[in-house]
Write a protein that holds these residues in place. Structure first.
Motif, PDB file in Angstrom:
ATOM      1  N   LEU A  46       0.828  -1.205   0.000  1.00 58.90           N
ATOM      2  CA  LEU A  46       0.000   0.000   0.000  1.00 58.90           C
ATOM      3  C   LEU A  46       0.863   1.256   0.000  1.00 58.90           C
ATOM      4  O   LEU A  46       0.554   2.237  -0.690  1.00 58.90           O
ATOM      5  N   GLU A  47       1.935   1.234   0.775  1.00 57.11           N
ATOM      6  CA  GLU A  47       2.818   2.394   0.830  1.00 57.11           C
ATOM      7  C   GLU A  47       3.475   2.650  -0.526  1.00 57.11           C
ATOM      8  O   GLU A  47       3.628   3.809  -0.955  1.00 57.11           O
ATOM      9  N   ALA A  48       3.847   1.575  -1.218  1.00 59.12           N
ATOM     10  CA  ALA A  48       4.463   1.736  -2.538  1.00 59.12           C
ATOM     11  C   ALA A  48       3.474   2.334  -3.532  1.00 59.12           C
ATOM     12  O   ALA A  48       3.817   3.225  -4.314  1.00 59.12           O
ATOM     13  N   VAL A  49       2.236   1.829  -3.515  1.00 61.46           N
ATOM     14  CA  VAL A  49       1.225   2.358  -4.433  1.00 61.46           C
ATOM     15  C   VAL A  49       0.872   3.794  -4.064  1.00 61.46           C
ATOM     16  O   VAL A  49       0.648   4.639  -4.944  1.00 61.46           O
ATOM     17  N   ALA A  50       0.846   4.093  -2.765  1.00 62.53           N
ATOM     18  CA  ALA A  50       0.545   5.457  -2.330  1.00 62.53           C
ATOM     19  C   ALA A  50       1.524   6.449  -2.922  1.00 62.53           C
ATOM     20  O   ALA A  50       1.146   7.585  -3.273  1.00 62.53           O
ATOM     21  N   GLU A  51       2.771   6.050  -3.081  1.00 59.10           N
ATOM     22  CA  GLU A  51       3.773   6.953  -3.647  1.00 59.10           C
ATOM     23  C   GLU A  51       3.447   7.343  -5.084  1.00 59.10           C
ATOM     24  O   GLU A  51       3.784   8.441  -5.525  1.00 59.10           O
ATOM     25  N   HIS A  52       2.789   6.438  -5.816  1.00 57.81           N
ATOM     26  CA  HIS A  52       2.397   6.783  -7.189  1.00 57.81           C
ATOM     27  C   HIS A  52       1.476   7.997  -7.191  1.00 57.81           C
ATOM     28  O   HIS A  52       1.569   8.867  -8.059  1.00 57.81           O
ATOM     29  N   TYR A  53       0.580   8.060  -6.221  1.00 65.32           N
ATOM     30  CA  TYR A  53      -0.355   9.179  -6.103  1.00 65.32           C
ATOM     31  C   TYR A  53       0.320  10.411  -5.513  1.00 65.32           C
ATOM     32  O   TYR A  53       0.125  11.535  -5.992  1.00 65.32           O
TER      33      TYR A  53
END
Length: 352
Positions: A46-53
């Motif tokens: 989730l933290e990795a995907v959050a960085e995309h945003y």
């Protein structure tokens, strides 16, 4: 997924149903937790995907794109004098579908049609949306009946704007120093192999890709075309649909392919997965290996696509209306088969 036939006067609204996305940094993690609720998704993922945003201000483009689509649909219905209110509700973020259904009830809507922003048949792309609609209706006393419109993967209103986008992308490659024709690479969201085995997803994607390739100057023959997948999530050891887009670009490079048009076939808008997985990661791979890559657009709110939605609505208002479809498969039925597109596993939905 039964949709009883009703007279035109029995429908008084349309609701656009989509995935949803955050609109500010403070919404990113709550949104991702909502997407993955009930699933065993590691916090690190989730933290990795959050960085995309967060690298883009914490705002997904999907909601603004849906606002444009809703506005265009309202205008298109008004132009033909069809008096249907247009609503919008999301699976995973505001405006949430349950809230939209409550608003429809408050406005006196009795029966509505639902247009889902997903063209292909899979659990997360079709069956889950029907479950979402059913759940929102069941959770709202006095809610309107809502009947989902059919899948549109082979409708000319989807295929033709996609082909137009591919032709435009090919024209951008026309000044390439390489004389070799471009390879068309069609990309769609990967899903677990177990889920794909009970769905028409792969078959529909391949047929749609062939229909689009046949409508571009090279006919999909001179440079050829491939179907690849992106945005894999879930447990690393589980089999998902492949090849991955980045891996495939590297393989094409080894074969000597220098020019590629990357086609986001499985998506109707340029939301975060398209931007991150294709415009950032895939484009980065291509640049690193010296491949010239151009990405074609999604249909978005293209007038032909909007006209298709109006046409799908018209089919349900008038059962005798033509049901257009390209290729040999014919139009998808209003009601999917009872066993179509099973879930297969509780953690299989996308993390966008």
């Amino acid at each position: 997924m039964h949709a009883p036939q009703c007279a035109p006067s029995d429908y008084d609204a349309v609701v656009v149903v989509s995935f949803g996305g955050p609109e500010g940094p403070e919404e990113v993690m709550p949104f991702l937790r909502n997407v993955t609720r009930g699933r065993d998704v590691p916090a690190s993922r989730l933290e990795a995907v959050a960085e995309h945003y967060l690298r883009r201000g914490g705002r997904s483009p999907i909601n603004d794109q849906n606002r444009r689509l809703v506005a265009a649909l309202r205008a298109a219905l008004a132009r033909i004098g069809l008096d249907l209110a247009v609503y919008w509700g999301n699976r995973n973020w505001h405006p949430l579908l349950a809230d939209t259904v409550a608003a429809m009830r408050a406005d006196g809507v009795r029966r509505a049609l639902a247009f889902v922003t997903s063209a292909f048949g899979s659990y997360s792309g079709c069956r889950q949306y029907q479950d979402d609609i059913d759940g929102a209706v069941a959770g709202c006393d006095g809610a309107p009946e809502i009947h989902k419109l059919r899948l549109f993967w082979n409708h000319p209103g989807f295929i033709e704007p996609m082909a137009e986008g591919v032709r435009g992308a090919l024209s951008r490659l026309a000044d390439s120093p390489s004389a070799a024709p471009a390879r068309l690479v069609f990309s769609a969201h990967s899903i677990p192999a177990a889920m794909a085995s009970g769905a028409p997803y792969e078959r529909q994607l391949r047929q749609a890709a062939g229909l689009i390739a046949a409508r571009v100057p090279q006919g999909g023959e001179a440079g050829g075309w491939d179907l690849v997948y992106q945005s894999r999530s879930g447990r690393p050891g589980d089999p998902w649909l492949a090849p991955d887009v980045a891996d495939h670009l590297a393989a094409l490079h080894r074969e000597g392919v220098g020019n590629v048009v990357l086609v986001p076939l499985g998506f109707v808008s340029d939301h975060m997965e398209v931007i991150h997985d294709l415009d950032d990661e895939a484009a980065g791979v291509a640049a690193a290996i010296g491949m010239r890559l151009v990405r074609s657009p999604t249909v978005g709110a293209h007038p032909v696509f909007v006209a298709m939605i109006v046409e799908l609505i018209g089919e349900r208002l008038d059962p005798g209306a033509p049901r257009r479809a390209l290729g040999d498969a014919g139009p998808w039925p209003d009601a999917c088969a009872a066993g179509c597109c099973p879930r297969s596993r509780p953690d299989a939905d996308a993390v966008r």
